[in-house]
Design a protein around this motif. Structure first.
Motif, PDB file in Angstrom:
ATOM      1  N   SER A 246       0.817  -1.215   0.000  1.00  0.00           N
ATOM      2  CA  SER A 246       0.000   0.000   0.000  1.00  0.00           C
ATOM      3  C   SER A 246       0.847   1.260   0.000  1.00  0.00           C
ATOM      4  O   SER A 246       0.357   2.339  -0.342  1.00  0.00           O
ATOM      5  CB  SER A 246      -0.922   0.002   1.228  1.00  0.00           C
ATOM      6  OG  SER A 246      -0.148  -0.044   2.423  1.00  0.00           O
ATOM      7  N   THR A 247       2.122   1.152   0.393  1.00  0.00           N
ATOM      8  CA  THR A 247       3.033   2.299   0.361  1.00  0.00           C
ATOM      9  C   THR A 247       4.326   1.919  -0.335  1.00  0.00           C
ATOM     10  O   THR A 247       4.779   0.773  -0.221  1.00  0.00           O
ATOM     11  CB  THR A 247       3.346   2.808   1.783  1.00  0.00           C
ATOM     12  OG1 THR A 247       4.030   1.770   2.510  1.00  0.00           O
ATOM     13  CG2 THR A 247       2.098   3.210   2.523  1.00  0.00           C
TER      14      THR A 247
ATOM     15  N   TRP B  23       3.653  -1.161  -8.092  1.00  0.00           N
ATOM     16  CA  TRP B  23       2.304  -0.782  -8.493  1.00  0.00           C
ATOM     17  C   TRP B  23       2.084  -0.874  -9.999  1.00  0.00           C
ATOM     18  O   TRP B  23       1.066  -0.420 -10.512  1.00  0.00           O
ATOM     19  CB  TRP B  23       1.997   0.644  -8.020  1.00  0.00           C
ATOM     20  CG  TRP B  23       1.862   0.786  -6.540  1.00  0.00           C
ATOM     21  CD1 TRP B  23       1.866  -0.209  -5.613  1.00  0.00           C
ATOM     22  CD2 TRP B  23       1.684   2.016  -5.818  1.00  0.00           C
ATOM     23  NE1 TRP B  23       1.712   0.314  -4.358  1.00  0.00           N
ATOM     24  CE2 TRP B  23       1.598   1.679  -4.438  1.00  0.00           C
ATOM     25  CE3 TRP B  23       1.603   3.348  -6.193  1.00  0.00           C
ATOM     26  CZ2 TRP B  23       1.442   2.627  -3.451  1.00  0.00           C
ATOM     27  CZ3 TRP B  23       1.430   4.306  -5.202  1.00  0.00           C
ATOM     28  CH2 TRP B  23       1.352   3.956  -3.843  1.00  0.00           C
TER      29      TRP B  23
ATOM     30  N   VAL C  92      -4.095   8.300  -3.989  1.00  0.00           N
ATOM     31  CA  VAL C  92      -2.674   8.236  -3.664  1.00  0.00           C
ATOM     32  C   VAL C  92      -2.229   9.587  -3.130  1.00  0.00           C
ATOM     33  O   VAL C  92      -2.572  10.633  -3.691  1.00  0.00           O
ATOM     34  CB  VAL C  92      -1.837   7.885  -4.914  1.00  0.00           C
ATOM     35  CG1 VAL C  92      -0.349   7.850  -4.566  1.00  0.00           C
ATOM     36  CG2 VAL C  92      -2.263   6.543  -5.490  1.00  0.00           C
ATOM     37  N   GLU C  93      -1.467   9.593  -2.017  1.00  0.00           N
ATOM     38  CA  GLU C  93      -0.966  10.847  -1.469  1.00  0.00           C
ATOM     39  C   GLU C  93       0.465  10.654  -0.959  1.00  0.00           C
ATOM     40  O   GLU C  93       0.890   9.527  -0.674  1.00  0.00           O
ATOM     41  CB  GLU C  93      -1.862  11.373  -0.353  1.00  0.00           C
ATOM     42  CG  GLU C  93      -1.857  10.529   0.903  1.00  0.00           C
ATOM     43  CD  GLU C  93      -2.682  11.156   2.019  1.00  0.00           C
ATOM     44  OE1 GLU C  93      -2.816  10.500   3.065  1.00  0.00           O
ATOM     45  OE2 GLU C  93      -3.177  12.294   1.857  1.00  0.00           O
TER      46      GLU C  93
ATOM     47  N   GLU D 132       7.479   8.971  -0.094  1.00  0.00           N
ATOM     48  CA  GLU D 132       6.706   7.762   0.200  1.00  0.00           C
ATOM     49  C   GLU D 132       5.265   8.018  -0.205  1.00  0.00           C
ATOM     50  O   GLU D 132       4.632   8.956   0.287  1.00  0.00           O
ATOM     51  CB  GLU D 132       6.784   7.387   1.677  1.00  0.00           C
ATOM     52  CG  GLU D 132       6.065   6.059   1.964  1.00  0.00           C
ATOM     53  CD  GLU D 132       6.143   5.647   3.414  1.00  0.00           C
ATOM     54  OE1 GLU D 132       6.314   6.552   4.260  1.00  0.00           O
ATOM     55  OE2 GLU D 132       6.025   4.442   3.701  1.00  0.00           O
ATOM     56  N   LEU D 133       4.766   7.179  -1.117  1.00  0.00           N
ATOM     57  CA  LEU D 133       3.397   7.304  -1.602  1.00  0.00           C
ATOM     58  C   LEU D 133       2.537   6.245  -0.931  1.00  0.00           C
ATOM     59  O   LEU D 133       2.943   5.084  -0.794  1.00  0.00           O
ATOM     60  CB  LEU D 133       3.346   7.129  -3.121  1.00  0.00           C
ATOM     61  CG  LEU D 133       4.208   8.089  -3.945  1.00  0.00           C
ATOM     62  CD1 LEU D 133       4.089   7.764  -5.431  1.00  0.00           C
ATOM     63  CD2 LEU D 133       3.817   9.542  -3.687  1.00  0.00           C
ATOM     64  N   SER D 134       1.335   6.638  -0.533  1.00  0.00           N
ATOM     65  CA  SER D 134       0.399   5.715   0.096  1.00  0.00           C
ATOM     66  C   SER D 134      -0.861   5.640  -0.747  1.00  0.00           C
ATOM     67  O   SER D 134      -1.445   6.665  -1.105  1.00  0.00           O
ATOM     68  CB  SER D 134       0.061   6.202   1.518  1.00  0.00           C
ATOM     69  OG  SER D 134      -0.932   5.364   2.096  1.00  0.00           O
ATOM     70  N   LYS D 135      -1.278   4.418  -1.073  1.00  0.00           N
ATOM     71  CA  LYS D 135      -2.489   4.204  -1.869  1.00  0.00           C
ATOM     72  C   LYS D 135      -3.573   3.641  -0.954  1.00  0.00           C
ATOM     73  O   LYS D 135      -3.389   2.603  -0.319  1.00  0.00           O
ATOM     74  CB  LYS D 135      -2.225   3.243  -3.030  1.00  0.00           C
ATOM     75  CG  LYS D 135      -3.454   3.021  -3.919  1.00  0.00           C
ATOM     76  CD  LYS D 135      -3.215   1.904  -4.941  1.00  0.00           C
ATOM     77  CE  LYS D 135      -2.231   2.304  -5.998  1.00  0.00           C
ATOM     78  NZ  LYS D 135      -2.133   1.270  -7.073  1.00  0.00           N
ATOM     79  N   SER D 136      -4.705   4.333  -0.905  1.00  0.00           N
ATOM     80  CA  SER D 136      -5.813   3.882  -0.067  1.00  0.00           C
ATOM     81  C   SER D 136      -6.631   2.824  -0.798  1.00  0.00           C
ATOM     82  O   SER D 136      -6.430   2.562  -1.985  1.00  0.00           O
ATOM     83  CB  SER D 136      -6.704   5.070   0.313  1.00  0.00           C
ATOM     84  OG  SER D 136      -7.260   5.655  -0.857  1.00  0.00           O
TER      85      SER D 136
ATOM     86  N   VAL E 220       3.012  10.826   1.876  1.00  0.00           N
ATOM     87  CA  VAL E 220       2.907  10.766   3.341  1.00  0.00           C
ATOM     88  C   VAL E 220       4.242  10.994   4.024  1.00  0.00           C
ATOM     89  O   VAL E 220       4.291  11.202   5.240  1.00  0.00           O
ATOM     90  CB  VAL E 220       2.322   9.410   3.785  1.00  0.00           C
ATOM     91  CG1 VAL E 220       0.899   9.261   3.280  1.00  0.00           C
ATOM     92  CG2 VAL E 220       3.189   8.251   3.304  1.00  0.00           C
TER      93      VAL E 220
ATOM     94  N   TRP F  69       8.346   3.772  -1.719  1.00  0.00           N
ATOM     95  CA  TRP F  69       9.264   4.909  -1.830  1.00  0.00           C
ATOM     96  C   TRP F  69       9.702   5.036  -3.274  1.00  0.00           C
ATOM     97  O   TRP F  69       9.946   4.033  -3.950  1.00  0.00           O
ATOM     98  CB  TRP F  69      10.492   4.701  -0.936  1.00  0.00           C
ATOM     99  CG  TRP F  69      10.270   5.023   0.505  1.00  0.00           C
ATOM    100  CD1 TRP F  69       9.899   4.155   1.499  1.00  0.00           C
ATOM    101  CD2 TRP F  69      10.396   6.302   1.119  1.00  0.00           C
ATOM    102  NE1 TRP F  69       9.788   4.819   2.696  1.00  0.00           N
ATOM    103  CE2 TRP F  69      10.099   6.143   2.497  1.00  0.00           C
ATOM    104  CE3 TRP F  69      10.741   7.559   0.646  1.00  0.00           C
ATOM    105  CZ2 TRP F  69      10.133   7.204   3.393  1.00  0.00           C
ATOM    106  CZ3 TRP F  69      10.775   8.622   1.538  1.00  0.00           C
ATOM    107  CH2 TRP F  69      10.465   8.438   2.904  1.00  0.00           C
TER     108      TRP F  69
END
Length: 583
Positions: free
Chosen positions: A416-417, A444, A482-483, A473-477, A485, A419
């Motif tokens: 889910s996250t 991803w 995607v944001e 670091e990208l986080s996908k819900s 973090v 770098w």
């Protein structure tokens, strides 16, 4: 490579126009389409529906995308009777315009390969002379006092008393008194052989008086070097009294790796910068390529020549050098047209009449603008140079090769996250959004591209600025949003929640060593901390590390830190290959 898909811009445009112009891949949908499109859509049932902003999100029925937008139907149309093979798709002109698809022609051209290395300034040895006496004697007067003094041609250097010079003058006067032409010529030739200045011989003939001390003059202008005498010294033939080097032109000795030796030849253009004059660039050329490699470092010496009319370049200065190598004529495409994946490289062919097909290619070298294509396309082919990752997503669904996210994805779900390294293009502080060029994200199934991202509240937005290169670091819900973090800025200016340590530890194998420059080339393992894959990298070596440890083929475990854009090895220890492979 950039794909130039600005999600935020599309959303604003969609709201402003009341969603008029919503695009689809294979046809325009909705009751507002004209009659021609309706007839075309009726000929085929939709194959599936796709999210406008995420080509990896598909559905077998209409609905909403994770971002709340209407899914767009995808139709399989006839391709004008021309069979372009599996994976060929057709896109309406309106969609092409909405996506901003640009194309470029595959052309034959010269790939501008740059070889970057370091070197040291030295005298032009073609214009370096050494001053020796032809007789024994004593230095009675010294006109130059220290190494580094500037001299001009004809300037006095030293006076010497030499019995041999006194005797030679007396012999010349005796021959003149006897008026014997043979003796006169022989004695005059002896004075010339002893390097008595021409004006001294003329004065001797006129005055008929022997001089005890003879003054010698500079044969050329330049800088005094290796001054080995002082007043009162006794000198003999063969002693080097001093050297004079001209600085109107200088040499720069540089070293290149063995694998680059075929790219370098005499006459190539060279550019050079020095730390003491930032921003100034000197232009020169390759003057000589040495015929042998250094047996220990496996490097090849190259001699470069630069004009130095202002004498700004001084011997022993350290310089950064770029050799502009000339390559053979090869097939070239814009670098941004290449779609990099974990297992292959692809381009999207533009077949005309709205038809596109993603194909595999073999890529060679890169320069700042172009990539060399070894196989897969031919000169004259047209490839997409923007928005190609969207076209590739559609083409890959039915193409000859598999998509990156295979059927095993359910067993090994993507994290889910992640770098990734990225460069910031612009900021939208009011929305806590930024536009970035990020590298490929294999976890991803994302190629390198340009996208808009929201930034989490935990990140210090004031630390971000356009042009900054950093790790994010990208986080996908679960709903696909995607944001950013967390961020890591390599120069050590790290924002909240990031790792303040700018060092990393890895393993690798030594490929080549440049002892004089304290530089090594290592095939290093992956650096999970910075989300960097295994790669071949040039490292500088700290003065605290013994260079003798680095041998070609040696397997090492080392720690390095990032400083001023360079990787510097700080600690090191040998290790077994089994340890490397097990990491």
């Amino acid at each position: 490579m950039s794909k130039n898909i600005n999600v935020f811009g599309l959303l604003v445009l969609g709201v402003a126009l009341g969603a008029v112009g919503t695009f689809s891949y294979l046809s325009l949908s909705g009751s507002g389409a004209d009659t021609q499109h309706s007839v075309s859509a009726a000929q085929d049932e939709p194959l599936y529906w796709v999210a406008p902003m995420d080509p990896n999100y598909t559905s077998d029925k209409p609905g909403k995308s994770p971002m709340g937008m209407d899914l767009i139907p995808v139709y399989k149309k006839e391709l004008g009777g021309i069979d372009a093979g599996p994976g060929t798709i057709m896109i309406s002109p309106e969609v092409v315009n909405n996506l901003g698809v640009r194309t470029a022609k595959v052309e034959l051209g010269l790939l501008h390969t740059k070889i970057e290395t370091v070197g040291y300034v030295k005298y032009d040895e073609d214009q370096l002379i050494h001053v020796h006496p032809r007789v024994e004697g004593w230095i009675e007067k010294l006109y130059v006092k220290a190494a580094g003094d500037r001299v001009t041609v004809g300037q006095p250097l030293y006076e010497i008393y030499s019995p041999a010079l006194v005797n030679a003058q007396e012999e010349y006067l005796l021959a003149l008194d006897r008026n014997n032409s043979r003796l006169i010529q022989a004695s005059r030739n002896r004075l010339k052989a002893l390097q008595l200045p021409k004006n001294a011989i003329t004065e001797l003939k006129r005055s008929r008086k022997v001089k005890q001390n003879i003054t010698f003059f500079a044969p050329q202008g330049g800088v005094v070097d290796n001054l080995n005498i002082r007043e009162g010294f006794f000198v003999k033939p063969g002693n080097t009294l001093l050297s004079i080097g001209s600085l109107d032109q200088v040499w720069v000795d540089a070293e290149i790796f063995e694998r680059q030796s075929s790219l370098v030849s005499t006459g190539l253009a060279v550019s050079m910068t020095l730390d003491y004059l930032p921003g100034k660039i000197w232009q020169g050329k390759v003057d000589y390529v040495y015929p042998t490699l250094d047996g220990k470092t496996r490097t090849l010496r190259v001699r470069l020549r630069f004009d130095n009319t202002q004498w700004e370049l001084k011997p022993n200065m350290f310089a950064q050098v770029t050799i502009h190598a000339k390559g053979e004529e090869v097939l070239l495409v814009p670098k941004e047209a290449i779609i990099r994946t974990g297992s292959s490289d692809r381009v999207v062919l533009a077949l005309g009449e709205g038809r596109y097909k993603s194909i595999a290619v073999k890529v060679g070298r890169y320069d700042e603008k172009f990539a060399e294509i070894l196989s897969g396309v031919s000169a004259g082919d047209i490839v997409a140079s923007s928005a190609q990752f969207l076209l590739d997503s559609e083409s890959s669904k039915t193409s000859d090769f598999k998509r990156m996210n295979s059927q095993d994805e359910d067993e090994n779900p993507a994290p889910s996250t992640v770098w990734v390294e990225a460069s910031i293009n612009s900021l939208m502080a009011g929305h806590r959004m930024l536009n970035m060029d990020h590298q490929a994200i294999a976890e991803w199934d994302w190629p390198a591209m340009t996208m808009d991202f929201t930034v989490a509240d935990s990140v210090d937005f004031s630390a971000l600025q356009p042009g900054l290169t950093l790790h994010v670091e990208l986080s996908k819900s679960a709903d696909g949003n995607v944001e950013v973090v967390m961020i890591h800025i390599p120069d050590g200016d790290i924002s909240q929640g990031s790792d303040s340590d700018n060092s990393a530890t890895t393993s690798g194998v030594v490929n080549s060593v440049m002892v004089d420059h304290r530089m090594v080339n290592i095939s290093s393992g992956p650096i999970e901390k910075w989300n960097r894959p295994a790669a071949e990298v040039n490292f500088m070596v700290s003065d605290a590390v013994d260079m003798s440890v680095f041998k070609v083929g040696a397997k090492l475990h080392f720690t390095f830190e990032a400083s001023d854009g360079q990787f510097i090895i700080t600690t090191i220890k040998p290790m077994q290959m089994s340890d490397i492979s097990g990491e």
